[in-house]
Scaffold this motif. Structure first.
Motif, PDB file in Angstrom:
ATOM      1  N   GLY A  14      -3.939  -4.952 -13.951  1.00 28.23           N
ATOM      2  CA  GLY A  14      -2.723  -4.361 -13.431  1.00 28.23           C
ATOM      3  C   GLY A  14      -2.918  -3.667 -12.106  1.00 28.23           C
ATOM      4  N   PHE A  15      -2.293  -2.499 -11.981  1.00 29.14           N
ATOM      5  CA  PHE A  15      -2.197  -1.760 -10.724  1.00 29.14           C
ATOM      6  C   PHE A  15      -3.565  -1.403 -10.149  1.00 29.14           C
ATOM      7  CE2 PHE A  15      -1.101   2.614  -8.887  1.00 29.14           C
ATOM      8  CZ  PHE A  15      -0.638   2.116  -7.686  1.00 29.14           C
ATOM      9  N   ILE A  16      -4.340  -0.599 -10.883  1.00 29.58           N
ATOM     10  CA  ILE A  16      -5.636  -0.176 -10.355  1.00 29.58           C
ATOM     11  C   ILE A  16      -6.734  -1.175 -10.681  1.00 29.58           C
ATOM     12  CG2 ILE A  16      -6.399   1.198 -12.350  1.00 29.58           C
ATOM     13  CD1 ILE A  16      -7.295   3.299 -10.106  1.00 29.58           C
ATOM     14  N   GLY A  17      -6.546  -1.981 -11.698  1.00 29.21           N
ATOM     15  CA  GLY A  17      -7.558  -2.956 -12.035  1.00 29.21           C
ATOM     16  C   GLY A  17      -7.649  -4.083 -11.027  1.00 29.21           C
ATOM     17  N   ALA A  18      -6.500  -4.659 -10.687  1.00 28.77           N
ATOM     18  CA  ALA A  18      -6.489  -5.854  -9.843  1.00 28.77           C
ATOM     19  C   ALA A  18      -5.614  -5.714  -8.614  1.00 28.77           C
ATOM     20  CB  ALA A  18      -6.041  -7.064 -10.662  1.00 28.77           C
ATOM     21  N   GLN A  21       0.557  -5.217  -7.128  1.00 31.08           N
ATOM     22  CA  GLN A  21       1.672  -4.389  -6.710  1.00 31.08           C
ATOM     23  C   GLN A  21       2.891  -4.548  -7.616  1.00 31.08           C
ATOM     24  OE1 GLN A  21       1.683  -1.833  -4.370  1.00 31.08           O
ATOM     25  NE2 GLN A  21       3.555  -1.456  -5.514  1.00 31.08           N
ATOM     26  N   ILE A  22       3.043  -5.700  -8.251  1.00 28.37           N
ATOM     27  CA  ILE A  22       4.150  -5.853  -9.196  1.00 28.37           C
ATOM     28  C   ILE A  22       3.994  -4.835 -10.329  1.00 28.37           C
ATOM     29  CG2 ILE A  22       5.178  -7.397 -10.913  1.00 28.37           C
ATOM     30  CD1 ILE A  22       4.685  -9.691  -8.980  1.00 28.37           C
ATOM     31  N   SER A  23       2.770  -4.661 -10.795  1.00 26.54           N
ATOM     32  CA  SER A  23       2.511  -3.620 -11.793  1.00 26.54           C
ATOM     33  C   SER A  23       2.735  -2.239 -11.200  1.00 26.54           C
ATOM     34  CB  SER A  23       1.067  -3.738 -12.300  1.00 26.54           C
ATOM     35  OG  SER A  23       0.831  -4.998 -12.874  1.00 26.54           O
ATOM     36  N   GLY A  28       6.245   2.859  -9.975  1.00 27.94           N
ATOM     37  CA  GLY A  28       6.769   3.578  -8.820  1.00 27.94           C
ATOM     38  C   GLY A  28       5.689   4.024  -7.866  1.00 27.94           C
ATOM     39  N   GLN A  29       4.586   3.261  -7.776  1.00 26.17           N
ATOM     40  CA  GLN A  29       3.462   3.635  -6.932  1.00 26.17           C
ATOM     41  C   GLN A  29       3.016   2.449  -6.089  1.00 26.17           C
ATOM     42  OE1 GLN A  29       0.348   5.749  -9.160  1.00 26.17           O
ATOM     43  NE2 GLN A  29       1.825   6.122 -10.778  1.00 26.17           N
ATOM     44  N   GLU A  32      -1.479   0.591  -1.747  1.00 30.70           N
ATOM     45  CA  GLU A  32      -2.057   1.071  -0.487  1.00 30.70           C
ATOM     46  C   GLU A  32      -2.340   2.568  -0.509  1.00 30.70           C
ATOM     47  OE1 GLU A  32       2.187   1.712   1.926  1.00 30.70           O
ATOM     48  OE2 GLU A  32       0.926  -0.034   2.335  1.00 30.70           O
ATOM     49  N   ASN A  33      -1.720   3.289  -1.438  1.00 33.60           N
ATOM     50  CA  ASN A  33      -1.952   4.728  -1.526  1.00 33.60           C
ATOM     51  C   ASN A  33      -3.110   5.092  -2.449  1.00 33.60           C
ATOM     52  OD1 ASN A  33       0.207   5.233   0.195  1.00 33.60           O
ATOM     53  ND2 ASN A  33       1.680   5.393  -1.484  1.00 33.60           N
ATOM     54  N   LEU A  34      -3.659   4.111  -3.135  1.00 27.98           N
ATOM     55  CA  LEU A  34      -4.759   4.374  -4.052  1.00 27.98           C
ATOM     56  C   LEU A  34      -6.058   4.602  -3.289  1.00 27.98           C
ATOM     57  CD1 LEU A  34      -4.107   1.678  -6.803  1.00 27.98           C
ATOM     58  CD2 LEU A  34      -3.977   4.149  -7.111  1.00 27.98           C
ATOM     59  N   ASP A  35      -6.939   5.366  -3.906  1.00 33.38           N
ATOM     60  CA  ASP A  35      -8.282   5.572  -3.354  1.00 33.38           C
ATOM     61  C   ASP A  35      -9.196   4.465  -3.887  1.00 33.38           C
ATOM     62  OD1 ASP A  35     -10.463   6.663  -2.067  1.00 33.38           O
ATOM     63  OD2 ASP A  35     -10.825   8.177  -3.617  1.00 33.38           O
ATOM     64  N   GLY A  36      -8.774   3.225  -3.646  1.00 32.64           N
ATOM     65  CA  GLY A  36      -9.526   2.068  -4.095  1.00 32.64           C
ATOM     66  C   GLY A  36      -8.954   1.453  -5.355  1.00 32.64           C
ATOM     67  N   THR A  37      -9.390   0.236  -5.660  1.00 33.59           N
ATOM     68  CA  THR A  37      -9.077  -0.464  -6.906  1.00 33.59           C
ATOM     69  C   THR A  37     -10.370  -1.092  -7.424  1.00 33.59           C
ATOM     70  OG1 THR A  37      -8.590  -2.586  -5.842  1.00 33.59           O
ATOM     71  CG2 THR A  37      -6.740  -1.023  -6.084  1.00 33.59           C
ATOM     72  N   HIS A  38     -10.370  -1.441  -8.689  1.00 29.07           N
ATOM     73  CA  HIS A  38     -11.564  -2.087  -9.247  1.00 29.07           C
ATOM     74  C   HIS A  38     -11.808  -3.426  -8.550  1.00 29.07           C
ATOM     75  CE1 HIS A  38     -12.419   0.668 -12.600  1.00 29.07           C
ATOM     76  NE2 HIS A  38     -11.125   0.903 -12.561  1.00 29.07           N
ATOM     77  N   LEU A  39     -10.761  -4.188  -8.329  1.00 29.41           N
ATOM     78  CA  LEU A  39     -10.915  -5.472  -7.641  1.00 29.41           C
ATOM     79  C   LEU A  39     -11.500  -5.266  -6.251  1.00 29.41           C
ATOM     80  CD1 LEU A  39     -10.509  -8.499  -7.224  1.00 29.41           C
ATOM     81  CD2 LEU A  39      -8.115  -8.025  -6.647  1.00 29.41           C
ATOM     82  N   GLY A  40     -10.947  -4.350  -5.491  1.00 32.54           N
ATOM     83  CA  GLY A  40     -11.428  -4.136  -4.132  1.00 32.54           C
ATOM     84  C   GLY A  40     -12.852  -3.641  -4.088  1.00 32.54           C
TER      85      GLY A  40
END
Length: 347
Positions: A14-18, A21-23, A28-29, A32-40
């Motif tokens: 989902g959102f932080i895992g992969a 953005q649909i997730s 409502g987040q 691009e505002n995350l401090d990274g994602t697991h995928l990245g």
């Protein structure tokens, strides 16, 4: 000498895992505002080969396969059985963290990078730690401030007495959600002060704000006090509909430090001021965490973050709920008896 490449998979696309953005739209987040994602963080590390992902949601799997260029599984059990993984990211809802983490440990996976909060119950966190210790697996919890140079620098500054004697700490944020949001601030508090929480007096905000993860979850904010080792007091202001900025204020006899994101402002009582700018442009918190997981896999020393401290953070959050039920009475930590089975209904 060949440099090893470690095989990694992601459970929860989902959102932080992969970076889906649909997730994110459902929450409502913005990614691009995350401090990274697991995928990245995994795909961007040259020492890691991302080989697969897993999700029950076919749409998330399809988007992940297109974004990552690797295959996916509907059942995470099939993935960990088939892919000979060295590292697994657990980016699912909290209620399944224990089951997945324990299964990965039993499967001999060497490193498990798990989302926060650590678990839904303290007893589940106990079992996660035990499973990883028995297998020799590393359990890393995604409290990303742990890996920011500015937070480590602030920890060292306070430890060296540059702010004088620590007199109090103030913690505040908007949006409530003691489990999903408070876990980051309480973990930063634990890290920077080097002190564990010894007792909590809390009141929950029962305004009934809908949880962004859906009606199955209820994660209220609240207000209260926390007593740290050595008697340092912490005020917590985190109501559901607050509009205050996220902040941690570490107050000492010689000055104070103020932070919330990864910038730090220092104000000394003799009039000096100092600013530490954000270093996020150099690497995200998750990038840095994965770098340190790779170093641990290489055998280049101990991992800097003991997951037992994440369990202490979970205890302090659950203690707000326990204390609320007791009309705000002080609740001593570690929790005992059935309080360790108390549900934190956080997504």
């Amino acid at each position: 000498m060949n440099t090893p490449i470690y095989r990694a998979g992601i459970i929860g696309l989902g959102f932080i895992g992969a970076a889906d953005q649909i997730s994110g739209d459902a929450l409502g987040q913005q990614v691009e505002n995350l401090d990274g994602t697991h995928l990245g963080a995994l795909a961007g590390n040259p020492r890691i080969r991302l080989v697969a992902g897993s999700s029950r949601d076919s749409g998330r799997r399809a988007r992940f396969e297109k974004r990552a260029g690797v295959g996916s599984y509907a059942d995470w059990r099939e993935m960990i059985a088939a892919e000979a993984l060295d590292l697994v990211s657990v980016a699912t809802y909290t209620p399944v963290h224990e089951e997945i983490t324990a299964a990965c440990a039993r499967a001999g996976i060497r490193a498990i990078y798990c989302e926060k909060p650590m678990a839904s119950r303290v007893s589940e966190g106990d079992r996660m730690l035990r499973a990883c210790r028995e297998s020799g697996s590393l359990l890393a919890i995604n409290h990303n401030r742990r890996f920011h140079p500015n937070y480590r620098r602030l920890r060292d500054l306070i430890g060296d007495g540059k702010l004088g004697e620590l007199t109090s700490v103030n913690v505040q944020w908007s949006s409530g959600r003691l489990g999903n949001v408070g876990t980051h601030l309480f973990d930063a508090l634990r890290m920077v002060t080097g002190r564990r929480v010894e007792a909590v007096s809390g009141t929950l905000d029962l305004a009934g704000k809908p949880d962004c993860r859906g009606p199955a979850f209820q994660d209220p904010g609240g207000w209260g006090l926390m007593r740290l080792a050595g008697g340092v007091m912490v005020t917590v202001d985190a109501s559901d509909y607050a509009r205050v900025p996220m902040s941690l204020s570490f107050n000492g006899s010689k000055g104070r430090a103020l932070t919330g994101g990864d910038e730090v402002s220092l104000e000394y009582w003799d009039g000096r001021q100092e600013q530490w700018p954000s270093l996020r442009s150099q690497a995200t918190g998750m990038d840095r965490a994965v770098q340190e997981i790779v170093a641990w896999l290489d055998g280049r020393g101990p991992f800097a973050y003991d997951a037992g401290e994440a369990l202490q953070v979970l205890e302090s959050i659950v203690a707000f709920h326990v204390s609320h039920d007791r009309s705000g009475a002080w609740t001593e930590l570690p929790l005992q008896g059935e309080d360790r089975n108390r549900l934190l209904n956080s997504g």
